[in-house]
Write an enzyme that holds these catalytic residues in place. Sequence first.
Site, PDB file in Angstrom:
ATOM      1  N   LYS A  52       0.849  -1.200   0.000  1.00 64.35           N
ATOM      2  CA  LYS A  52       0.000   0.000   0.000  1.00 64.35           C
ATOM      3  C   LYS A  52       0.883   1.248   0.000  1.00 64.35           C
ATOM      4  CE  LYS A  52      -3.786  -2.497   2.092  1.00 64.35           C
ATOM      5  NZ  LYS A  52      -4.520  -2.924   3.270  1.00 64.35           N
ATOM      6  N   GLN A  96      -4.936  -2.019   9.453  1.00 63.59           N
ATOM      7  CA  GLN A  96      -4.783  -3.327   8.819  1.00 63.59           C
ATOM      8  C   GLN A  96      -5.365  -4.426   9.722  1.00 63.59           C
ATOM      9  OE1 GLN A  96      -3.391  -3.720   5.643  1.00 63.59           O
ATOM     10  NE2 GLN A  96      -4.189  -5.788   5.857  1.00 63.59           N
ATOM     11  N   ASP A 119     -11.470   2.077   3.700  1.00 62.02           N
ATOM     12  CA  ASP A 119     -11.758   0.651   3.558  1.00 62.02           C
ATOM     13  C   ASP A 119     -13.270   0.398   3.498  1.00 62.02           C
ATOM     14  OD1 ASP A 119      -9.487  -0.906   3.286  1.00 62.02           O
ATOM     15  OD2 ASP A 119      -9.094  -1.034   5.444  1.00 62.02           O
TER      16      ASP A 119
END
Length: 287
Positions: A52, A96, A119
Amino acid sequence: MSKRIDGKQISLEVKERVRLGVQELAAQGVSVGLAVIIVGDDPASKIYVSNKKKACEALGIDSREYALPADTAQADLLELIDRLNKDSHINGILCQLPLPKHLDEKAVIAAISPEKDVDAFHPHNVGRIMIGDYDFVPCTPAGIMEMLAHENISVEGKNCVVIGRSNIVGKPMAMLLLHQNGTVTICHSKTRNLKEICKTADILVAAVGKANFVTADMVKEGAVVIDVGMNRADGKLCGDVDFAAVEPKAAAITPVPGGVGPMTIAMLMQNTLTAAKRQAGMPVKDR
Ligand code: NAP
């Protein structure tokens, strides 16, 4: 003949679009920033986070990584998220997953400001996806929709079968297909007659997490097969679909690697750009 959908190539096109968008914002004095929080040393998570970061760097997005020790207290993690929510240089925040067991994942997701939730896991954004009025979609289903659009595969009126009902893949995937007027069936581990249901699919999405789960006898001739799975078999990365056996039957199919995987990061970049535009009060073009 079956068409292999090249997720790697399509992801490059998406990323180029994002790079130009970031450049346009920079010309107007607006920067784009993504904060990535990782707690602990899970090797797979570390690879995802590093990928990322690399993608951000290539596109001109300012990426900030917060690597916290595995024994981080819930209060400290929430305090960091609160700080990032208030930081005007940060447009997107992601934590994460999975988190170490002692942390409350739901509370952590809920602490991220919905405007920065790139997200799209926050209940506010999940609700917006449900009603079809959303800025962000979880990156994997968003990437799949992008691939279908790129290949001019229409969803309208098609029988769509999604195997898997996770919050990050299966459920949002089903909603997106429904919003595009597909007739959607969601299957899971308690589904009966899975093979018969899968055989009705014009578009079959496998998000199970089991190597070679989808066999040729589960696939209708001429179906579009999307393989979300990322499994290790004999040390090699493979999907949920028995690719060699299914490919000859499918009209189009995504390989693993090189299918859905690269799209996921590209859509994260797109969501981050969308967040920056929204926060700067700029219009966001329809996808
Ligand atoms: P997950 O949370 O483990 O969900 C798996 C789903 O598969 C569950 O809904 C489960 O049903 C269902 N399932 C399990 N066994 C089944 C069976 N025998 N028959 C029918 N359904 C069954 O996994 P996930 O997070 O959605 O991820 C799925 C796969 O996609 C994994 O391999 C993951 O690594 C991969 N993935 C890839 C990307 C990418 O970028 N390519 C992104 C995210 C995930 P129940 O709900 O009944 O348990």
